[in-house]
Design a protein around this motif. Structure first.
Motif, PDB file in Angstrom:
ATOM      1  N   PHE A  53      -7.991  16.683  -8.422  1.00  0.00           N
ATOM      2  CA  PHE A  53      -8.154  15.436  -7.676  1.00  0.00           C
ATOM      3  C   PHE A  53      -8.576  14.278  -8.575  1.00  0.00           C
ATOM      4  O   PHE A  53      -7.943  13.212  -8.575  1.00  0.00           O
TER       5      PHE A  53
ATOM      6  N   PHE B 141       2.491   6.621  17.802  1.00  0.00           N
ATOM      7  CA  PHE B 141       2.652   8.012  17.382  1.00  0.00           C
ATOM      8  C   PHE B 141       4.089   8.497  17.560  1.00  0.00           C
ATOM      9  O   PHE B 141       4.501   9.479  16.946  1.00  0.00           O
TER      10      PHE B 141
ATOM     11  N   ARG C 120      -5.161  14.891   3.782  1.00  0.00           N
ATOM     12  CA  ARG C 120      -4.618  15.964   2.951  1.00  0.00           C
ATOM     13  C   ARG C 120      -5.691  16.937   2.487  1.00  0.00           C
ATOM     14  O   ARG C 120      -5.459  18.134   2.406  1.00  0.00           O
ATOM     15  N   TYR C 121      -6.860  16.420   2.134  1.00  0.00           N
ATOM     16  CA  TYR C 121      -7.977  17.276   1.689  1.00  0.00           C
ATOM     17  C   TYR C 121      -9.145  17.056   2.644  1.00  0.00           C
ATOM     18  O   TYR C 121     -10.148  16.441   2.274  1.00  0.00           O
TER      19      TYR C 121
ATOM     20  N   VAL D  40      -0.653  20.053   9.365  1.00  0.00           N
ATOM     21  CA  VAL D  40      -0.512  18.597   9.498  1.00  0.00           C
ATOM     22  C   VAL D  40      -1.602  18.029  10.407  1.00  0.00           C
ATOM     23  O   VAL D  40      -1.885  16.830  10.387  1.00  0.00           O
TER      24      VAL D  40
ATOM     25  N   PHE E  50       6.512  10.119  14.935  1.00  0.00           N
ATOM     26  CA  PHE E  50       6.292  11.489  14.450  1.00  0.00           C
ATOM     27  C   PHE E  50       7.113  12.516  15.240  1.00  0.00           C
ATOM     28  O   PHE E  50       7.938  13.227  14.650  1.00  0.00           O
TER      29      PHE E  50
ATOM     30  N   ILE F  47     -14.280   8.229  -0.875  1.00  0.00           N
ATOM     31  CA  ILE F  47     -13.417   7.058  -1.048  1.00  0.00           C
ATOM     32  C   ILE F  47     -13.203   6.365   0.296  1.00  0.00           C
ATOM     33  O   ILE F  47     -13.175   5.138   0.382  1.00  0.00           O
TER      34      ILE F  47
ATOM     35  N   PHE G 221      -0.421   9.485  -3.276  1.00  0.00           N
ATOM     36  CA  PHE G 221      -1.142  10.487  -4.043  1.00  0.00           C
ATOM     37  C   PHE G 221      -0.240  11.715  -4.159  1.00  0.00           C
ATOM     38  O   PHE G 221       0.192  12.260  -3.131  1.00  0.00           O
TER      39      PHE G 221
ATOM     40  N   ILE H  30       1.202   3.321  -3.187  1.00  0.00           N
ATOM     41  CA  ILE H  30       0.099   4.128  -3.732  1.00  0.00           C
ATOM     42  C   ILE H  30       0.137   5.492  -3.060  1.00  0.00           C
ATOM     43  O   ILE H  30      -0.594   5.758  -2.114  1.00  0.00           O
TER      44      ILE H  30
ATOM     45  N   TYR I 277      -6.614  20.396  -5.069  1.00  0.00           N
ATOM     46  CA  TYR I 277      -7.798  19.536  -5.139  1.00  0.00           C
ATOM     47  C   TYR I 277      -8.532  19.629  -6.470  1.00  0.00           C
ATOM     48  O   TYR I 277      -9.218  18.690  -6.867  1.00  0.00           O
TER      49      TYR I 277
ATOM     50  N   ARG J 297      -4.086  15.423   9.296  1.00  0.00           N
ATOM     51  CA  ARG J 297      -3.515  14.093   9.115  1.00  0.00           C
ATOM     52  C   ARG J 297      -3.436  13.345  10.435  1.00  0.00           C
ATOM     53  O   ARG J 297      -3.614  12.131  10.496  1.00  0.00           O
ATOM     54  N   ILE J 298      -3.153  14.095  11.501  1.00  0.00           N
ATOM     55  CA  ILE J 298      -3.099  13.457  12.818  1.00  0.00           C
ATOM     56  C   ILE J 298      -4.483  12.959  13.214  1.00  0.00           C
ATOM     57  O   ILE J 298      -4.640  11.837  13.703  1.00  0.00           O
TER      58      ILE J 298
ATOM     59  N   GLU K  66     -12.932  18.108   1.515  1.00  0.00           N
ATOM     60  CA  GLU K  66     -13.365  17.900   0.137  1.00  0.00           C
ATOM     61  C   GLU K  66     -14.167  16.602   0.063  1.00  0.00           C
ATOM     62  O   GLU K  66     -13.935  15.670   0.844  1.00  0.00           O
ATOM     63  N   ALA K  67     -15.079  16.547  -0.873  1.00  0.00           N
ATOM     64  CA  ALA K  67     -15.994  15.408  -0.942  1.00  0.00           C
ATOM     65  C   ALA K  67     -15.286  14.121  -1.370  1.00  0.00           C
ATOM     66  O   ALA K  67     -15.530  13.049  -0.798  1.00  0.00           O
ATOM     67  N   GLY K  68     -14.423  14.199  -2.394  1.00  0.00           N
ATOM     68  CA  GLY K  68     -13.808  12.996  -2.973  1.00  0.00           C
ATOM     69  C   GLY K  68     -13.177  12.068  -1.946  1.00  0.00           C
ATOM     70  O   GLY K  68     -13.572  10.891  -1.842  1.00  0.00           O
ATOM     71  N   PRO K  69     -12.219  12.579  -1.160  1.00  0.00           N
ATOM     72  CA  PRO K  69     -11.574  11.700  -0.181  1.00  0.00           C
ATOM     73  C   PRO K  69     -12.553  11.093   0.818  1.00  0.00           C
ATOM     74  O   PRO K  69     -12.437   9.913   1.157  1.00  0.00           O
TER      75      PRO K  69
ATOM     76  N   LEU L  91      -6.405  11.039  -9.407  1.00  0.00           N
ATOM     77  CA  LEU L  91      -6.892   9.731  -8.969  1.00  0.00           C
ATOM     78  C   LEU L  91      -6.861   8.745 -10.124  1.00  0.00           C
ATOM     79  O   LEU L  91      -6.464   7.584  -9.963  1.00  0.00           O
TER      80      LEU L  91
ATOM     81  N   PHE M  47      -4.571   4.345   2.373  1.00  0.00           N
ATOM     82  CA  PHE M  47      -4.662   5.236   1.214  1.00  0.00           C
ATOM     83  C   PHE M  47      -5.761   6.291   1.384  1.00  0.00           C
ATOM     84  O   PHE M  47      -5.472   7.494   1.338  1.00  0.00           O
TER      85      PHE M  47
ATOM     86  N   GLU N 195       1.223  15.453  -4.461  1.00  0.00           N
ATOM     87  CA  GLU N 195       0.777  16.694  -3.813  1.00  0.00           C
ATOM     88  C   GLU N 195       0.218  17.641  -4.866  1.00  0.00           C
ATOM     89  O   GLU N 195       0.948  18.441  -5.443  1.00  0.00           O
TER      90      GLU N 195
ATOM     91  N   LEU O  29      -5.701  10.482   1.994  1.00  0.00           N
ATOM     92  CA  LEU O  29      -6.467  11.475   1.218  1.00  0.00           C
ATOM     93  C   LEU O  29      -7.262  12.403   2.131  1.00  0.00           C
ATOM     94  O   LEU O  29      -7.230  13.625   1.949  1.00  0.00           O
TER      95      LEU O  29
ATOM     96  N   ILE P  95       0.826  -1.204   0.000  1.00  0.00           N
ATOM     97  CA  ILE P  95       0.000   0.000   0.000  1.00  0.00           C
ATOM     98  C   ILE P  95       0.869   1.266   0.000  1.00  0.00           C
ATOM     99  O   ILE P  95       0.439   2.322  -0.495  1.00  0.00           O
TER     100      ILE P  95
END
Lengths: 224, 224, 224, 224
Positions: A58, C113, D123-124, D65, C116, D133, A50, A48, A55, D68-69, D127-130, A62, D116, A52, D120, A45
């Protein structure tokens, strides 16, 4: 110099040689191999990634990542299959020795390499080079696997009684057919890359679905 | 302050000290070490990253990645060897104590570091610096391993009866020879980098193939 | 809606609730935790990446990577210590229940964690921010660990007989001292970053070397 | 060609089919799955990479960041939950066969994919996409999990006696509710991204806290 040391060891009987030889039980070999399989299959994994991007790009990004996802799925199932085969093969083993141990490490070395060609086919999905390297890696895995069977054939004291004379003879055509198919995939990679993928997938599907199922209700019993 | 706490603990006999001390069985130490070995050996592949280039440069880039692949193979086999030796060494242990436990963690720290020098020699294959760091890491692994043998020598109650007085004495020259060879490889790294690699590989091959095989059909029996 | 389902389950007695509850044995909890510890401790090496520079800058770049290597060593030993403590703590447990299971997952979340903040202190070794985040992460680990002890204190049927009334009382000052030290390190991070590191290391050294060793030759016996 | 081979195997009864079929014990399936879970859950941290910035931008970068956390925490707990459910589900199994084995590998494939979409949404985050998914991945995990229950329902000899006729019937609404909730989260991702997160978290909290606890003091007993 090492020779004299060796002699010394042979006389004294209680040290480095013992350290190297005496106690790699089959169960620990399996546990270590299981660990490597589990890690390799999960590391897939990480490829894979993505990129930077903003959006707004996106969906397009993808789509460009899609081949990597498909490569992930293909390699996940292939490594899963190697795990199943490795595991079941160990079942006919009674003991293990140094030669078998190192063949097993060589086998794991080949399987652990799979993420690299997976990354290549995910990035250049329709180019010949990555497809050929992918096939060559699988052939290497199978070749080492076959050498392991041959090794046990000539060191019969390592195997259970089930591992009769016919074992090697009946396995050989299977290995030839599979590696022949992979070789074909490599040769077809330049003119027909898609056919190569179909071959890779077809071999896996064939092994999973079409090799006969001789479950007899005994072999799978739980050992709690 | 800690001293008084310590006293209190010594009196009460039922707490933090116990937490730290009482129950690290040998089997769990082995299982944890096995896990670390399996992960380190598998993480090596993550360093073989194919740069983001156009496919027209595929062959050239692949060539530039080749040293990393060779470094992967070399380190895979070396870590595999450490795993085999570690495992067999544990066989002479009966118990484990806090000192041995922490020496083992220190040993794993050194082995887990191997991917870093592997990455360096893969990137600058014919430069002295990476080759020297690689050798120094192996010497560190061996040194901690040797300290573990010495530790057990002076804490004989941890070991099986097989671990006699001769154990340390007969191991010492092996450690000296191997680390001497590595030291030679470090010193030769600048004038003859290729010789250094030959030494690294020769030591491994020597240990795998030339140390005597005293399998007697008993030690390798399967424990199913 | 869920409530009625719940009722239904309570009546039927044979399903989802059972799925969630019935069979997390202590041994599997340990095995899973061991796996997570082994992986976290080994992943640390991934942060020591050597930048893509020309070899002429090798020595300078290596110097710039040195703080990351030191951060690797520090975190490796700290995670190793958490593993030892976690393992020995599990020894006083007889059973486990859902609450304890989830506290354990929360504990693993905190330990996982650690890479990090390790990465941060390796990159900005003498800045206050990373040192503070590092300390806060360790405090979080300890806090969850302490909650686990409190939980067992109030669910005594989960623990062995050794886990008496004094267990919590005698552990509390240790947790207070350690977390107090870490809090001090956080507060001192801006004026005296070096002192913060000394505190982090001193606490570990203190626990490893100065807490009394009550090995009595029984507890460490091998279970082969 | 494969068919004739297959016939040959069926007659000879001692080879490749055996290799594929005979000995995947439940315990090894669990150990392999545990390994994959432990690795996936720990790999999550690798996505929290701090960009190479000057320290003057430390606070701002840390804020960037933060999503992401939070994504790390959410996925850690969700994968932890899948591990708990997977583990407890295995408890009603008596044996395993090739079909179940491959469904399990498919299940692990879906769970291993979670890093994965986690990356996403980290990072975003709004946003709807991530978000979609992410939800689709969880639905895929649940769908394969449900197929596993159905499979066992129709291959009752694999299950313990506890796995009665009501098992499937009582599980079906739970799977429908959870996947329905996730589907809702996907549909709401564009207009109300925050609501989607609330749904993801609410489902987990619901399962952890509100499904009834039928511990009876027997099921959790330690097996040392």
């Amino acid at each position: 110099m090492f020779a004299s040391l060796e002699l010394h060891y042979k006389k004294s009987f209680l040290l480095f040689p013992r350290i190297i030889n005496c106690t790699m039980e089959k169960s620990r070999l399996e546990a270590f191999s299981d660990g490597v399989f589990a890690i390799v299959i999960t590391l897939l994994i990480l490829d894979i990634r993505f990129p930077e991007v903003d959006y707004s790009q996106f969906a397009a990004t993808l789509t460009s990542v899609l081949p990597r996802i498909l490569a992930y799925v293909m390699s996940f199932i292939i490594i899963g299959l190697y795990w199943v085969i490795h595991h079941n093969s160990m079942h006919v083993m009674k003991k293990t020795d140094r030669g078998f141990l190192w063949l097993n490490i060589l086998f794991l070395l080949c399987v652990s390499f799979i993420p690299f060609p997976t990354s290549l086919v995910g990035r250049y999905p329709f180019e010949a080079g990555p497809i050929m390297i992918y096939g060559a890696t699988l052939i290497a895995c199978n070749a080492v696997g076959y050498v392991m069977v041959v090794y046990v054939h000539y060191h019969r004291h390592l195997a259970m009684a089930e591992f009769g004379d016919k074992y090697l003879r009946s396995h050989t055509p299977v290995y030839i057919i599979i590696n022949g198919a992979y070789l074909g995939a490599i040769l077809l990679a330049r003119p027909f890359p898609l056919v190569s993928y179909i071959i890779y997938i077809a071999v896996v599907v064939m092994i999973i679905f079409f090799l006969p199922n001789v479950d007899d209700g005994i072999n799978y019993q739980a050992k709690e």
